[in-house]
Scaffold this active site. Structure first.
Site, PDB file in Angstrom:
ATOM      1  N   ARG A 168      41.686  25.566  43.300  1.00 62.46           N
ATOM      2  CA  ARG A 168      40.236  25.802  42.699  1.00 62.46           C
ATOM      3  C   ARG A 168      39.185  24.634  42.329  1.00 62.46           C
ATOM      4  NH1 ARG A 168      42.435  29.522  44.600  1.00 62.46           N
ATOM      5  NH2 ARG A 168      42.684  31.769  43.913  1.00 62.46           N
ATOM      6  N   SER A 241      38.241  37.424  39.831  1.00 62.48           N
ATOM      7  CA  SER A 241      39.083  36.963  39.130  1.00 62.48           C
ATOM      8  C   SER A 241      38.315  35.933  37.809  1.00 62.48           C
ATOM      9  CB  SER A 241      40.367  35.953  39.539  1.00 62.48           C
ATOM     10  OG  SER A 241      41.040  36.957  40.598  1.00 62.48           O
ATOM     11  N   GLU A 338      37.438  30.561  35.889  1.00 64.00           N
ATOM     12  CA  GLU A 338      37.038  30.168  37.054  1.00 64.00           C
ATOM     13  C   GLU A 338      35.551  29.837  37.138  1.00 64.00           C
ATOM     14  OE1 GLU A 338      38.376  31.941  40.732  1.00 64.00           O
ATOM     15  OE2 GLU A 338      40.468  32.217  39.861  1.00 64.00           O
TER      16      GLU A 338
END
Length: 346
Positions: A168, A241, A338
């Site tokens: 990520r 998410s 995120e």
């Protein structure tokens, strides 16, 4: 109208993010031609203040208004640059919507992106976050990222190594004010190397009656799983998410397994690291299905924060902080968001 871009003052942003929270920008600049970026970046609205580049708004949480100009890439060209019969090089402008891109590659007989189906957002945003799902990360298939280097005022082509992809993460995320992604080139194989051993893909294929799956079959299975587990942002505001799965040492993971033997643990980004399931820990703390007014946690997936209608970004952020605090208190593990948070600090 200026050729190559459009400027709107005091622009609403609610419809430009999948969370659907109220926010405004003093200036919204929509770029229809990447060649116009020299002019765009010389505008007083850009030179004299903060700027934020957005794609589909699927990785943003506005906890307040944008402080300065917001730039949205609205370029949409998608084509095959070359094809040697084994691999094809596909070029997508930054504004190309991600899921239609994945489906288009599968229709062309190309493989690799099938596990990334139904992720919201744009092609230009995909390398920034190094989007990933079901055992695949987009960085594995990126050959080149075209970007405007704002520090040097030049256009650059960064290969995979220069992108410095990690979980990520990428150079574009770590140096967010420097690069403005304009296009991405993907090198995609024609012979599939299917990844089926993650999050129920084999079971979904079996339920579909498929014994020898193709890449398109895997994409269809991923779509079915995601639609079952994740709310549609067009119906319930969300950014998929919300929390990253935390990376811890093997020793910490082993210690946690003594007290929590059913905690899912996966191989991390290094030999001695392990990745923990943030969803499992959040659910164990009792947050799945929780609701504070219109800010809530999905009843289907504990990683997903949702806007049930009129939640503000600040309310969603407050809920996210409470969730992270409870996970840290119970498990001694820090979980991080995120999405990029605008207008507040994490």
């Amino acid at each position: 109208m200026t050729p190559g871009y459009r400027v709107t003052a005091n622009a609403p942003l609610r419809a430009r993010t999948t969370f659907g929270v109220p926010a405004r920008a003093p200036w919204l600049i929509e770029v229809d031609d990447a060649a116009a970026l020299d002019d765009v970046l010389a505008l007083p609205q850009v030179v004299d203040g903060e700027t934020l580049v957005i794609g589909g708004g699927s990785n943003l949480l506005f906890a307040g208004d944008a402080a300065g100009a917001v730039i949205a890439m609205a370029t949409h060209d998608l084509r095959v640059l070359s094809d040697d019969g084994t691999h094809a090089l596909v070029r997508a402008d930054a504004g190309v919507a991600w899921h239609p891109l994945v489906m288009w590659t599968l229709e062309q007989g190309l493989c690799g992106l099938e596990n990334l189906a139904l992720i919201p957002g744009t092609a230009g945003a995909s390398p920034i976050q190094n989007i990933g799902a079901y055992g695949t990360e987009v960085g594995e298939f990126i050959d080149i990222v075209e970007a405007f280097d704002r520090r040097n005022g030049t256009r650059v082509r960064l290969d995979r190594d220069a992108c410095a992809f990690a979980y990520r993460d990428s150079v574009f995320k770590r140096d967010a004010d420097r690069y403005l992604v304009t296009a991405v080139e993907f090198r995609l194989p024609r012979t599939p190397a299917l990844r089926l051993d993650y999050a129920g893909i084999r079971e979904e294929l079996a339920a579909m009656g498929i014994v020898e799956p193709s890449a398109r079959d895997v994409g269809a299975a991923v779509i079915r799983i995601r639609r079952r587990k994740l709310p549609d942002p067009a119906v319930v505001g969300n950014a998929g998410s919300f929390f990253k799965n935390p990376i811890v040492s093997q020793a910490q993971a082993d210690a946690l397994l003594v007290d929590y033997p059913t905690l899912p643990v996966f191989r991390g980004d290094a030999v001695h690291n392990r990745k923990l399931s943030a969803a499992w820990m959040i659910e164990a703390c009792g947050w799945k299905g929780h609701r504070d007014g219109d800010a809530g946690v999905s009843a289907a997936h504990a990683l997903v924060l949702v806007n049930h209608g009129e939640a503000t970004g600040a309310q969603l952020l407050a809920l996210a902080r409470k969730i992270a605090d409870s996970v840290r208190t119970r498990f001694g593990v820090a979980i991080e968001p995120e999405p990029k948070i605008i207008g507040a600090r994490w």
